[in-house]
Design an enzyme around this catalytic site. Structure first.
Site, PDB file in Angstrom:
ATOM      1  N   ILE A  75      71.336   3.018  -3.266  1.00  0.00           N
ATOM      2  CA  ILE A  75      72.102   2.788  -2.042  1.00  0.00           C
ATOM      3  C   ILE A  75      71.486   1.606  -1.292  1.00  0.00           C
ATOM      4  CG2 ILE A  75      72.987   3.843   0.085  1.00  0.00           C
ATOM      5  CD1 ILE A  75      73.881   5.337  -2.453  1.00  0.00           C
ATOM      6  N   CYS A 134      60.945   4.316  -1.009  1.00  0.00           N
ATOM      7  CA  CYS A 134      62.311   4.007  -1.454  1.00  0.00           C
ATOM      8  C   CYS A 134      62.251   2.983  -2.579  1.00  0.00           C
ATOM      9  CB  CYS A 134      63.165   3.465  -0.323  1.00  0.00           C
ATOM     10  SG  CYS A 134      64.817   3.003  -0.905  1.00  0.00           S
ATOM     11  N   LYS A 168      56.404  10.467   3.059  1.00  0.00           N
ATOM     12  CA  LYS A 168      57.220  10.784   1.876  1.00  0.00           C
ATOM     13  C   LYS A 168      56.769   9.937   0.701  1.00  0.00           C
ATOM     14  CE  LYS A 168      61.966  11.374   0.248  1.00  0.00           C
ATOM     15  NZ  LYS A 168      63.382  11.491   0.673  1.00  0.00           N
ATOM     16  N   THR A 196      62.806   9.483  -5.297  1.00  0.00           N
ATOM     17  CA  THR A 196      63.424   9.432  -6.618  1.00  0.00           C
ATOM     18  C   THR A 196      62.548   8.727  -7.646  1.00  0.00           C
ATOM     19  OG1 THR A 196      64.571   7.445  -5.912  1.00  0.00           O
ATOM     20  CG2 THR A 196      65.761   9.528  -5.735  1.00  0.00           C
ATOM     21  N   GLY A 246      63.025  17.646  -5.016  1.00  0.00           N
ATOM     22  CA  GLY A 246      63.284  17.185  -6.379  1.00  0.00           C
ATOM     23  C   GLY A 246      64.091  18.192  -7.172  1.00  0.00           C
ATOM     24  N   GLY A 247      65.397  18.028  -7.162  1.00  0.00           N
ATOM     25  CA  GLY A 247      66.254  18.860  -8.005  1.00  0.00           C
ATOM     26  C   GLY A 247      66.445  20.287  -7.536  1.00  0.00           C
ATOM     27  N   GLY A 268      68.220  17.966  -1.787  1.00  0.00           N
ATOM     28  CA  GLY A 268      68.774  16.611  -1.782  1.00  0.00           C
ATOM     29  C   GLY A 268      70.109  16.517  -2.488  1.00  0.00           C
ATOM     30  N   THR A 269      70.053  16.058  -3.727  1.00  0.00           N
ATOM     31  CA  THR A 269      71.266  15.781  -4.494  1.00  0.00           C
ATOM     32  C   THR A 269      72.240  16.956  -4.545  1.00  0.00           C
ATOM     33  OG1 THR A 269      69.947  14.271  -5.794  1.00  0.00           O
ATOM     34  CG2 THR A 269      72.041  14.926  -6.744  1.00  0.00           C
TER      35      THR A 269
END
Lengths: 313, 303
Positions: A75, A134, A168, A196, A246-247, A268-269
């Site tokens: 992004i 990031c 983070k 990520t 994470g996941g 998150g995702t």
């Protein structure tokens, strides 16, 4: 049947949360997009999309590509900058019936510190998360890949404000423990991990990368083992509280992270493909704690049993 | 003279059109795990999938979409956006279900094509804006490939056959409604009967000439505009087709809207994946197609 009292509250240094279920920055927009979908008052905290000092357009499309059990994104910190955030987003966010953690990313340590000052002065912010990890902007991981730079930015933000600070961290480093240690020694209240995992996707027929920005960050169930490993490694060596990311998509995932050493988690995702997942996790947590034989989340944090002879790396 | 286009689309407004506070109050999104009620082939590699969810169905407007994925499945992981094809009415005439039409293209749609009735899917919607209410004498819908799917419901609405939304929105009846529909080959043409029932005049184009005009659907549009007609044009299809349609409309000075097929990850505005370049104050900015679109005034986009 009477429910036995279960204490869901957790502490991340000076930051107290009513429960450990929060959302990862960049995966819940500016929170108001979720109005009518998720009652955010039931979450432990919310973290809006990362803010930068100046407006950033973000990267060229495509910005996301699905891969096996995961999502690759680039992004590029698309956001309108700190002025816009303070004027247009913060008034809404600070009225929400939940804790607000603001994720910030500076190009320099000074930008981090100046944003921290302004956010503290504006009021309504419970803590800051320093996005030093990031992978999708130039120099995005500079502060998260070098213990000296990580130390500098954490120290500067800590001296610029009294807000609790969460660093983070990126998994794209040789030793995440070293970076976490630098954060801890310089006054971070907690660390969150992982951002990520750097990856890419290729269209061989057109001989082109699928992402507009070529490289991207992998998230989703595919990265969970990497995230658990990072949490476990940091927990084994340091005492700083950890937010696991994470996941995470199910209550089992949440419990795995807590046992491995996370005091709280960020979903998150999964918000993308299961918009009400966080509410389900909050609802299911007391039952899972009961199954684990504990009456508080805190009693379960880092209780992973590892045989003594194991070399913990 | 441009045809009269009334209502909130009267003036060109490319500035931040969706105030987020307004948006949050205005939209009401259902998230539900439901069984697939029907999954019927319509054409080669093209299926109509039906789910029942009355609250969602009642709110759906033509041009809006839903996100759909297989429940409890990590691969494929992310939902896909599907435009409203039509709502399904119960015996009292109230919307109770939603039809979408999909073309088998990638991982999810390949799996969907093999999905039996009763299999559970997670859906969320209705999402996005909708086709604008317009007061004109003639609307020309231009569809390329699977881009025909959003036009059935809108055709019914513009014909005065059906009302959509909660409360049902009233739109002016448009006397002349034409669909220009192009695919690569004739066996990919889907839903022709339904379009006829919706009172659409349909002109077909296939790239291999197996049915209708041999060539591109944009050639049909150009013929119409060359005749001196001044309809409002609304297009959905692949980006190059949309760019060609927009170019023709600029050239002939007719109003044009496009419904973008931008790939999305969340559909609800939280991921910032599905951005399009939207004009703003003499410059442009990336805007989320899922929130501010998928339907845009063609003049607002950077082509």
């Amino acid at each position: 049947m009477e429910q036995p009292a279960v204490d869901l509250s957790v502490s991340l240094g000076r930051l107290q949360l009513p429960n450990p279920i929060t959302v990862a920055s960049g995966t819940f927009g500016y929170i108001r997009e979720m109005e009518g979908i998720v009652d955010v008052g039931r979450l432990g905290a919310v973290i809006p999309k990362t803010v930068t000092w100046q407006k950033r357009l973000g990267n060229a499309p495509w910005r996301t590509v699905e891969t096996a059990a995961g999502l690759l994104n680039s992004i590029g910190l698309d956001n309108d900058g700190i002025d816009y955030f303070l004027a247009e987003h913060l008034p809404y966010l600070r009225r929400l019936p939940t804790k607000l953690i603001v994720s910030i990313a500076g190009r320099t340590a000074d930008e981090f510190a100046r944003m921290a000052e302004r956010l503290e002065a504006a009021g309504g912010v419970a803590a800051l998360e320093l996005n030093i990890s990031c992978p999708n902007v130039a120099h995005g991981t500079d502060f998260g890949a070098d213990p000296v730079k990580c130390a500098e930015v954490v120290r500067l933000v800590r001296s610029a404000c009294d807000l609790p600070v969460i660093a983070k961290l990126s998994p794209n480093v040789t030793s995440i423990v070293e970076i976490a240690e630098a954060a801890e020694q310089n006054g971070a209240d907690a660390v969150s991990m992982i951002n990520t995992v750097l990856g890419m996707a290729v269209d061989w027929r057109r001989r082109r990368p699928l992402l507009g920005n070529v490289l991207g960050g992998l998230s989703g169930p595919a990265v969970k083992p990497i995230a658990l490993r990072c949490v476990y490694q940091v927990r084994s060596r340091l005492s700083i509280p950890i937010m696991g990311i994470g996941g995470i998509a199910s209550i089992d995932d949440v419990m795995e992270f807590i046992v491995a050493g996370a005091s709280a988690v960020q979903v998150g995702t999964a918000n993308y493909y299961d918009p009400q997942v966080t509410l389900r996790l909050v609802t299911q947590l007391p039952g899972a704690l009961q199954e684990a034989g504990v009456t508080s989340v805190r009693d379960l944090v880092g209780t992973l049993r590892v045989a003594d002879e194991v070399d913990r790396g | 003279m441009l045809p009269l286009v009334r209502g909130k689309v009267d003036r060109m407004s490319c500035s931040r059109s969706t105030d987020l506070a307004e948006l949050a109050g205005a939209r009401s999104i259902s998230v539900a795990e439901v069984p697939v009620a029907e999954n019927e082939p319509l054409a080669r590699d093209t299926y109509r999938l039906r789910i029942y969810h009355p609250p969602m169905a009642r709110r759906f407007l033509p041009g809006q979409f839903l996100m759909l994925r297989l429940a409890d499945c990590d691969d494929p992981l992310i939902g896909r956006a599907f435009a409203l094809y039509d709502t399904v009415l119960d015996e009292r005439g109230e919307p109770c279900g939603v039809d979408v039409v999909y073309l088998v293209k990638g991982k999810l749609t390949r799996r969907l094509a093999r999905t039996p009735v009763g299999q559970r899917v997670l859906v969320w919607g209705p999402l996005g804006n909708s086709f604008p209410p317009i007061a004109v004498d003639e609307v020309v819908m231009v569809a390329g490939g699977i881009g025909q799917t959003p036009f059935l419901a809108w055709a019914r609405e513009l014909a005065g056959q059906r009302m959509f939304g909660e409360p049902p929105r009233r739109v002016p009846v448009v006397p002349r409604r034409l669909l220009l529909y192009g695919t690569r080959t004739a066996d990919l043409l889907a839903g022709l009967e339904a379009f006829a029932q919706a009172g659409l005049e349909v002109q077909l184009a296939t790239e291999d000439g197996s049915r209708g005009h041999a060539g591109r659907v944009t050639e049909l549009l150009e013929k119409i505009l060359q005749c001196g007609k001044r309809p409002a044009v609304v297009a959905c299809g692949p980006d190059p087709m949309l760019a060609a349609v927009a170019q023709l409309c600029f050239q002939y000075e007719v109003p044009c809207w496009v419904s973008l097929e931008t790939p999305m990850a969340c559909g609800i505005g939280i991921c910032f994946s599905c951005v399009a370049r939207v004009r703003q104050d003499g410059d442009w900015d990336y805007r989320r197609t899922c929130v501010e679109g998928p339907v845009f005034d063609a003049r607002c986009l950077v082509w």
